[in-house]
Design a protein around this motif. Structure first.
Motif, PDB file in Angstrom:
ATOM      1  N   GLU A  26       0.833  -1.208   0.000  1.00 36.71           N
ATOM      2  CA  GLU A  26       0.000   0.000   0.000  1.00 36.71           C
ATOM      3  C   GLU A  26       0.868   1.259   0.000  1.00 36.71           C
ATOM      4  N   MET A  30       0.838   4.037  -2.961  1.00 28.64           N
ATOM      5  CA  MET A  30       0.664   5.467  -2.712  1.00 28.64           C
ATOM      6  C   MET A  30       1.893   6.252  -3.182  1.00 28.64           C
ATOM      7  N   MET A  62      -5.494   7.385   1.840  1.00 29.84           N
ATOM      8  CA  MET A  62      -5.587   6.538   0.647  1.00 29.84           C
ATOM      9  C   MET A  62      -6.947   6.676  -0.022  1.00 29.84           C
ATOM     10  N   GLU A  66      -6.195   7.854  -3.589  1.00 29.68           N
ATOM     11  CA  GLU A  66      -6.264   6.724  -4.516  1.00 29.68           C
ATOM     12  C   GLU A  66      -7.643   6.580  -5.154  1.00 29.68           C
TER      13      GLU A  66
END
Length: 178
Positions: A26, A30, A62, A66
């Motif tokens: 993760e 990112m 996130m 994202e």
């Protein structure tokens, strides 16, 4: 609103699981986003390594970076219902405005004035147009837009086109049925 909340909660659950089980992946994911926005790899990894120590902050970040969504408020399960009630009340209140033209004409002139349909429709459209314009200006003021007149005109044009299309569809259906 319910579907949007459920969608956001699903993404939150998935990102939480991924962070708990694959935190390094993760962080790297990112990091790619940060580098696309102009950050150096070094700075992105440093920033995200520190941020990932704070699980809730990292997950919420996130969601925004994202997925482009704000963290959902899972505690307010009634929010969709509240939004629905407000929408219904606004629809009911503002939907009465075109009818107000007919009511006013009937109250002033009785049945004889109500027979002049073009004048009554003109009054109803005038009231509706004024209301649409005012709603557009108020919307612009409430949302901090710098062009309230443009917003009022756009609301008026959109409402007029939508109403005109609805009227034409109705007239077409009546002619087909008869």
């Amino acid at each position: 609103a319910t579907a949007e909340l459920e969608h956001a909660l699903g993404i939150l659950a998935r990102e939480t699981w991924e962070t708990e089980n694959h935190k390094d992946g993760e962080v790297k994911e990112m990091c790619e986003i940060y580098m696309q926005k102009g950050c150096s790899k070094e700075d992105a990894l440093t920033t995200l390594s520190i941020m990932s120590k704070y699980k809730d902050l990292f997950i919420e970040h996130m969601l925004v970076m994202e997925h482009g969504i704000l963290p959902p408020d899972a505690d307010d399960k009634w929010q969709p219902l509240k939004q629905g009630v407000v929408c219904f009340l606004a629809f009911a209140a503002f939907g009465m405005i075109p009818l107000a033209g007919f009511i006013v004409v009937y109250m002033i002139g009785g049945n004889s004035a109500a027979g002049d349909l073009s004048a009554t429709l003109g009054l109803a459209y005038g009231l509706t147009a004024a209301t649409l314009f005012i709603m557009g200006v108020v919307k612009a003021k409430l949302t901090g837009q710098s062009t309230p007149l443009r917003s009022g005109i756009m609301m008026l044009v959109n409402g007029t086109v939508a109403g005109g299309v609805a009227y034409l569809v109705g007239e077409t259906l009546v002619s087909i049925i008869n």
